[in-house]
Design an enzyme around this catalytic site. Structure first.
Site, mmCIF file in Angstrom:
data_model
loop_
_atom_site.group_PDB
_atom_site.id
_atom_site.type_symbol
_atom_site.label_atom_id
_atom_site.label_comp_id
_atom_site.label_asym_id
_atom_site.label_seq_id
_atom_site.Cartn_x
_atom_site.Cartn_y
_atom_site.Cartn_z
ATOM 1 N N SER A 99 57.714 36.549 22.880
ATOM 2 C CA SER A 99 57.754 35.010 23.118
ATOM 3 C C SER A 99 59.160 34.498 23.100
ATOM 4 O O SER A 99 59.957 34.860 22.317
ATOM 5 C CB SER A 99 57.232 34.510 21.930
ATOM 6 O OG SER A 99 57.372 33.126 22.021
ATOM 7 N N ARG A 187 44.662 46.202 42.010
ATOM 8 C CA ARG A 187 46.020 46.015 42.175
ATOM 9 C C ARG A 187 46.913 47.227 42.728
ATOM 10 O O ARG A 187 48.105 47.060 42.885
ATOM 11 C CB ARG A 187 46.802 45.714 40.636
ATOM 12 C CG ARG A 187 46.228 44.333 40.316
ATOM 13 C CD ARG A 187 46.442 43.267 40.976
ATOM 14 N NE ARG A 187 46.037 42.108 40.252
ATOM 15 C CZ ARG A 187 46.318 40.589 40.604
ATOM 16 N NH1 ARG A 187 47.281 40.608 41.818
ATOM 17 N NH2 ARG A 187 45.852 39.637 40.138
HETATM 18 C C1 LIG Z 1 45.295 40.610 45.885
HETATM 19 C C2 LIG Z 1 44.861 39.558 44.867
HETATM 20 C C3 LIG Z 1 45.333 38.477 45.215
HETATM 21 C C4 LIG Z 1 44.992 37.234 44.323
HETATM 22 N N1 LIG Z 1 45.221 35.721 44.482
HETATM 23 C C5 LIG Z 1 45.170 34.849 43.743
HETATM 24 C C6 LIG Z 1 45.601 33.554 43.877
HETATM 25 O O1 LIG Z 1 46.246 33.156 44.843
HETATM 26 N N2 LIG Z 1 45.309 32.584 42.860
HETATM 27 C C7 LIG Z 1 44.570 33.096 41.545
HETATM 28 O O2 LIG Z 1 44.381 32.106 40.821
HETATM 29 N N3 LIG Z 1 44.285 34.236 41.272
HETATM 30 C C8 LIG Z 1 44.350 35.196 42.250
HETATM 31 N N4 LIG Z 1 44.082 36.471 42.007
HETATM 32 C C9 LIG Z 1 43.511 36.835 40.900
HETATM 33 C C10 LIG Z 1 42.003 37.036 41.119
HETATM 34 O O3 LIG Z 1 41.249 35.903 41.268
HETATM 35 C C11 LIG Z 1 41.504 37.309 39.557
HETATM 36 O O4 LIG Z 1 41.726 36.284 38.633
HETATM 37 C C12 LIG Z 1 42.159 38.607 39.073
HETATM 38 O O5 LIG Z 1 42.003 39.631 40.114
HETATM 39 C C13 LIG Z 1 40.876 39.438 38.028
HETATM 40 O O6 LIG Z 1 39.793 39.710 38.383
HETATM 41 P P1 LIG Z 1 38.816 40.352 37.294
HETATM 42 O O7 LIG Z 1 37.887 40.702 38.052
HETATM 43 O O8 LIG Z 1 39.747 41.416 36.884
HETATM 44 O O9 LIG Z 1 39.025 39.281 36.340
HETATM 45 P P2 LIG Z 1 38.292 39.291 34.920
HETATM 46 O O10 LIG Z 1 38.485 37.885 34.339
HETATM 47 O O11 LIG Z 1 39.085 40.148 33.893
HETATM 48 O O12 LIG Z 1 36.692 39.435 34.807
HETATM 49 C C14 LIG Z 1 36.028 40.645 35.071
HETATM 50 C C15 LIG Z 1 34.799 40.314 35.775
HETATM 51 O O13 LIG Z 1 34.120 39.634 34.835
HETATM 52 C C16 LIG Z 1 33.195 38.650 35.620
HETATM 53 N N5 LIG Z 1 33.654 37.324 35.288
HETATM 54 C C17 LIG Z 1 34.678 36.941 34.633
HETATM 55 N N6 LIG Z 1 34.735 35.632 34.162
HETATM 56 C C18 LIG Z 1 33.571 35.229 34.657
HETATM 57 C C19 LIG Z 1 32.981 33.859 34.634
HETATM 58 N N7 LIG Z 1 33.510 32.894 34.193
HETATM 59 N N8 LIG Z 1 31.757 33.828 35.275
HETATM 60 C C20 LIG Z 1 31.155 34.797 35.889
HETATM 61 N N9 LIG Z 1 31.528 36.013 35.804
HETATM 62 C C21 LIG Z 1 32.971 36.325 35.356
HETATM 63 C C22 LIG Z 1 33.483 38.965 36.748
HETATM 64 O O14 LIG Z 1 32.682 39.804 37.608
HETATM 65 C C23 LIG Z 1 34.902 39.416 36.947
HETATM 66 O O15 LIG Z 1 35.134 40.218 38.098
HETATM 67 C C24 LIG Z 1 44.296 37.630 42.951
HETATM 68 C C25 LIG Z 1 44.175 38.872 42.845
HETATM 69 C C26 LIG Z 1 44.189 39.856 43.705
HETATM 70 C C27 LIG Z 1 43.886 41.080 43.314
#
Ligand SMILES: Cc1cc2nc3c(=O)[nH]c(=O)nc-3n(C[C@H](O)[C@H](O)[C@H](O)COP(=O)(O)OP(=O)(O)OC[C@H]3O[C@@H](n4cnc5c(N)ncnc54)[C@H](O)[C@@H]3O)c2cc1C
Length: 221
Positions: A99, A187
């Site tokens: 931080s 990623r």
């Molecule tokens: C190439 C790329 C570009 C991106 N661009 C952007 C961007 O422009 N702006 C931006 O804000 N983000 C962006 N993201 C981020 C993206 O939207 C996700 O937040 C991020 O990839 C995390 O995904 P996760 O599935 O690991 O999420 P986590 O939050 O770890 O969730 C894991 C899984 O749990 C489920 N889940 C989580 N929360 C909920 C919920 N509230 N309701 C229902 N199911 C849920 C979903 O199935 C999700 O896949 C980008 C990601 C990538 C890979």
């Protein structure tokens, strides 16, 4: 990344491929053992064919919970703009970061020499073509201004506002194997930012080494 300040350091882990197998086999009150224990330096154990197939089956059919019993912890150093992307992965992961409200030492900056040009397809982020661009003066100005503000008695929590996204940060990142597989599946792909791919690929390497069967089954492609 040139400027090579980033790192993904393995800290600790819990469980093994056998943990995944036995978490699934408990449904039938069964337990497996390693088929063989390899020489030092290789993976923890060799699974028999049925257990190997079970892991593939679990991954293929989204039976995620057996993979949730294994976890791993990393210490990661990366620029703020990379951390900002990675912290979006939340479920099954825990993050504690340095931080700059409390720390006011001289900031380090990620300083690429080669800058990728914009891609024709915006979703791709950048092209393979690069130009040389020197931002060392800009970073020096930021550092000097930050130091001056601290010397004037300004609180680190406010002085940090002038530090750019290229500043290095560090955090402990722990999570389940399943959660890190999701991070790497998203990623390590070519549409992820190159600098973010570098961190994901570091995580990928460690997980592959420690949980070879599960990792192979969970990773896309
Ligand atoms: C190439 C790329 C570009 C991106 N661009 C952007 C961007 O422009 N702006 C931006 O804000 N983000 C962006 N993201 C981020 C993206 O939207 C996700 O937040 C991020 O990839 C995390 O995904 P996760 O599935 O690991 O999420 P986590 O939050 O770890 O969730 C894991 C899984 O749990 C489920 N889940 C989580 N929360 C909920 C919920 N509230 N309701 C229902 N199911 C849920 C979903 O199935 C999700 O896949 C980008 C990601 C990538 C890979």
């Amino acid at each position: 990344m040139d400027g090579e300040l980033h790192s993904v350091t393995y800290v600790d882990h819990m469980g093994s491929d056998l943990t995944v197998v036995n978490a699934a086999r408990v449904s039938f009150a069964k337990e497996s053992e390693w088929d063989a224990i390899p020489e030092v330096g290789e993976s923890e154990g060799i699974l028999n064919y049925e257990d190997e197939r079970l892991i593939s089956y679990l991954a293929k059919h989204d039976h995620w919970s057996p993979f949730g019993h294994c976890s791993i912890q990393f210490h990661i150093k990366a620029p703020v703009f990379v951390a900002r992307q990675l912290v979006k992965h939340q479920v099954g992961l825990v993050w504690n970061e340095v931080s700059r409200r409390y720390v006011d030492n001289e900031p380090e900056f990620y300083e690429p020499i080669e800058w990728r040009l914009a891609a024709e397809n915006k979703k791709q982020g950048s092209s393979d073509e690069t130009i040389l661009h020197d931002i060392s003066d800009l970073h020096r100005m930021c550092k000097d201004a930050y130091t001056e503000m601290l010397e004037e008695g300004i609180a680190p929590e406010m002085a940090r506002m002038i530090l750019p996204q290229s500043m290095m940060t560090e955090w402990y990142w722990s999570g389940t194997l399943y959660a890190f597989a999701r991070v790497c599946n998203l990623r390590c792909k070519p549409d992820a930012q190159v600098e973010t791919q570098m961190i994901a690929k570091g995580i990928d390497t460690h997980c592959k080494e420690i949980f070879p069967y599960s990792w192979e089954a969970l990773r896309d492609g």
